[in-house]
Enzyme design. Sequence first.
Site, PDB file in Angstrom:
ATOM      1  N   GLU A 184      71.767 -11.931  53.020  1.00  0.00           N
ATOM      2  CA  GLU A 184      71.509 -11.984  54.612  1.00  0.00           C
ATOM      3  C   GLU A 184      70.256 -11.221  54.997  1.00  0.00           C
ATOM      4  OE1 GLU A 184      74.503 -11.562  53.015  1.00  0.00           O
ATOM      5  OE2 GLU A 184      75.880 -12.581  53.846  1.00  0.00           O
ATOM      6  N   PHE A 210      90.093  -7.600  57.007  1.00  0.00           N
ATOM      7  CA  PHE A 210      89.100  -8.056  55.722  1.00  0.00           C
ATOM      8  C   PHE A 210      87.831  -8.324  56.537  1.00  0.00           C
ATOM      9  CE2 PHE A 210      87.477 -11.843  53.540  1.00  0.00           C
ATOM     10  CZ  PHE A 210      87.231 -10.863  52.292  1.00  0.00           C
ATOM     11  N   GLN A 211      86.635  -7.841  55.754  1.00  0.00           N
ATOM     12  CA  GLN A 211      85.440  -7.984  56.255  1.00  0.00           C
ATOM     13  C   GLN A 211      85.299  -7.359  57.753  1.00  0.00           C
ATOM     14  OE1 GLN A 211      84.296 -12.000  55.442  1.00  0.00           O
ATOM     15  NE2 GLN A 211      83.454 -11.145  53.056  1.00  0.00           N
ATOM     16  N   LYS A 216      85.481 -13.814  65.924  1.00  0.00           N
ATOM     17  CA  LYS A 216      85.836 -15.227  65.650  1.00  0.00           C
ATOM     18  C   LYS A 216      86.509 -15.979  66.697  1.00  0.00           C
ATOM     19  CE  LYS A 216      87.283 -18.222  61.743  1.00  0.00           C
ATOM     20  NZ  LYS A 216      87.937 -17.951  60.409  1.00  0.00           N
ATOM     21  N   MET A 221      52.690   3.377  44.047  1.00  0.00           N
ATOM     22  CA  MET A 221      52.393   4.435  44.972  1.00  0.00           C
ATOM     23  C   MET A 221      53.294   5.551  44.425  1.00  0.00           C
ATOM     24  SD  MET A 221      50.628   4.951  47.400  1.00  0.00           S
ATOM     25  CE  MET A 221      50.255   3.886  48.640  1.00  0.00           C
TER      26      MET A 221
END
Lengths: 589, 163
Positions: free
Chosen positions: A59, A121-122, A171, A488
């Site tokens: 993502e 969940f999630q 949802k 760096m």
Amino acid sequence: MDQSNQQKTGQISGAEIIMRCLHEEKVKFVFGYPGGAVLHIYDALFKQKDFKHILVRHEQAAVHAADAYSRATGEVGVALVTSGPGATNAVTGIATAYMDSVPMVVISGQVPTAAIGMDAFQEVDMVGVTRPCVKHNFLIKDVRDIAITLKKAFYIAASGRPGPVVVDIPKDITAEFAEYSYPKTVEMRSYTPVIKGHSGQIKKAVKILLDAKRPMIYSGGGLVLGDASNELIKLAKALGYPVTNTLMGLGGYPATDKQYVGMLGMHGTFEANNAMQDCDVLLAVGARFDDRVIGNPDHFLSVPRTIIHIDVDPSSISKRVKVDVPIVGHVQSVLGEMNDLLASETKKPDASALKSWWAKIDGWRTKKSLSYDGSSTSIIKPQYVIEKLWEVTKGNAYVTSDVGQHQMWAAQYYKFDKPRRWINSGGLGTMGVGLPYAMGCQLADPKAQVACVTGEGSIQMNIQELSTCKQFHLPIKVILLNNRYLGMVRQWQEFFYENRYSESYMDSLPDFVKLAESYGHVGMDIEKPGDVEGALKDAFAMKDRFVFMNFLTDQKENVFPMVPNGKGLSEMILGSDPNKDDAANEIEG
Amino acid sequence: MKHIISLLMENEAGALSRVAGLFSARGYNIESLTVAPTEDATLSRMTIVTSGSDDVIEQIIKQLNKLVDVVKVLDLNDGRHIERELMLVKVKATGALRDEMKRISDIFRGRIIDVADGSYTIELTGSGSKLDAFLEALDKTVILETVRTGASGIGRGDRILKV
């Protein structure tokens, strides 16, 4: 299914409403990754043909690619992720876009309304998590609010000082039905961005500019975001004044123009930094005097100068440096007004003062602060690769970079003549953006040459996107400046930590050629300076292939000039300084 | 210097956390923060007491204005204003203390709103400094509990913060 969830005539589902809204906003690409909370949305997405969905492999890359698409085109980038880990994976991308003021709408799925707060969940509180790194965010709680909320999201993202907006959608809301109508316009009493600058202030600014003896124009990312490049060129040409760009502003003023003095800041040119320090009138356009640009603000302010600052965001003005003439407005509109005033003005800039100012600047230029020792026939200098990249692509490529030494070399040695061609993470400094940024650019401009300048540290932070590039046939050219160090970090350890290279060596690197080949891409190892140009030509001749170029570069090369942290702009260490390492040590003491 | 900043914002979920988050993220002080709906149910009014140099206060105002939900911001210290805060103090009130507490409360124009065998609860309204003075006038050992609302403020005369 309860009564409220029965579809009535004229109603469509929340997921379908989202599709219609994206269509209304003329979205061409949605970068995303499916998951439980967005399954209704993905089902609606399956049935539409208005935009293309780009399936990434993580993502974070979806958000970076949407971000780059926006940077390259000026349109609002769109990403779609699921709840919980999908949403948190997106956060780095959102924060990156926020720091560089990139307009973006990120739609995240959320657990069903009834499950919110139940540690489902999630589940993650996405609105809470992203609050400090978005321009604004919304949690939609009613299917009837989807259209107006998305309209607001696109409006807020693109107007004023742009930025990312997160829209979190549970949802169940995407499965419910409602009538759809997309508002043509949106008005918010709490959000009314300024466009036109104060005309009195603009007049005052023009007068001060014309009275200047040692003028300087300093423009940043705001100029590029505000599409005001042409207005700036017109202004600079009318006045004949020197121009410097920040890292974020590269390409805003053409790098090959003689009035351009190079990038300024921590790794800016000797002439840009000295002119910035020494000028008596400074016109700052869409820039914010940040710590990497002006170094120590007390040192910067130790010499008197009159500062005019144009910015669309009032909070950027007088934040780090007090300015004399603040002008809040859209840079394009303000610069346009300044040009109109100048055109009708009989007074001209002080030619003799300007002549001696340019003589002084030309004196600084003779230092050749970007010179490097390119005499070796066995070791590739990273700067040389970028110079050749510029030549081979005729300065026309989109160049994305990751973060580190390679980023600075790309910024210093690729001469950007056009805005929106240099795509990098300036504010947040996010390693791993390079490859997804290149994806966004290539999709925005399929025929264009797109080069991802990267390091072996950064590229491995989103290396999984090689797979996305395969799926969508993106003919990106990866220019890996492989010095087997987190360059760096190593440079700072060399300068300020007595060469204690703590965890900055990159051991156990993969065989990048084989890795690229395993995805069906072309891989190249380039180990000799003599092979650099030919390899680049070969790679860019393969117009429809993704080419991964692994350049083995000088392990010890450092980025110069360098203004050490906390020092003043004119206190640079130069690469030509024989005692440069000692100088660095002394400074940090 | 201490400033009282008043603002009107959309009365939406999470609005308070946007303001509180801004202050913590940018390291600004909050001495007190109060928030409640106004006569217009779509708007909340918030009063923030903060302190900082003029530059910091200027940035605070700008950053607050930048929040998308914020409709209007006013620094009450830019003009004449009235500040009020409510405090409830539960004090020990046994023996000789019962009279003494009543007397001190009267001096500060407080009201005793609850009486128990061993304690009084005193209600006091005024500027923050008046409330501070009251607490200082009391012996620390007699204070059982203190609760303050934080300041509310309003401009004097024609100075009005309204959409």
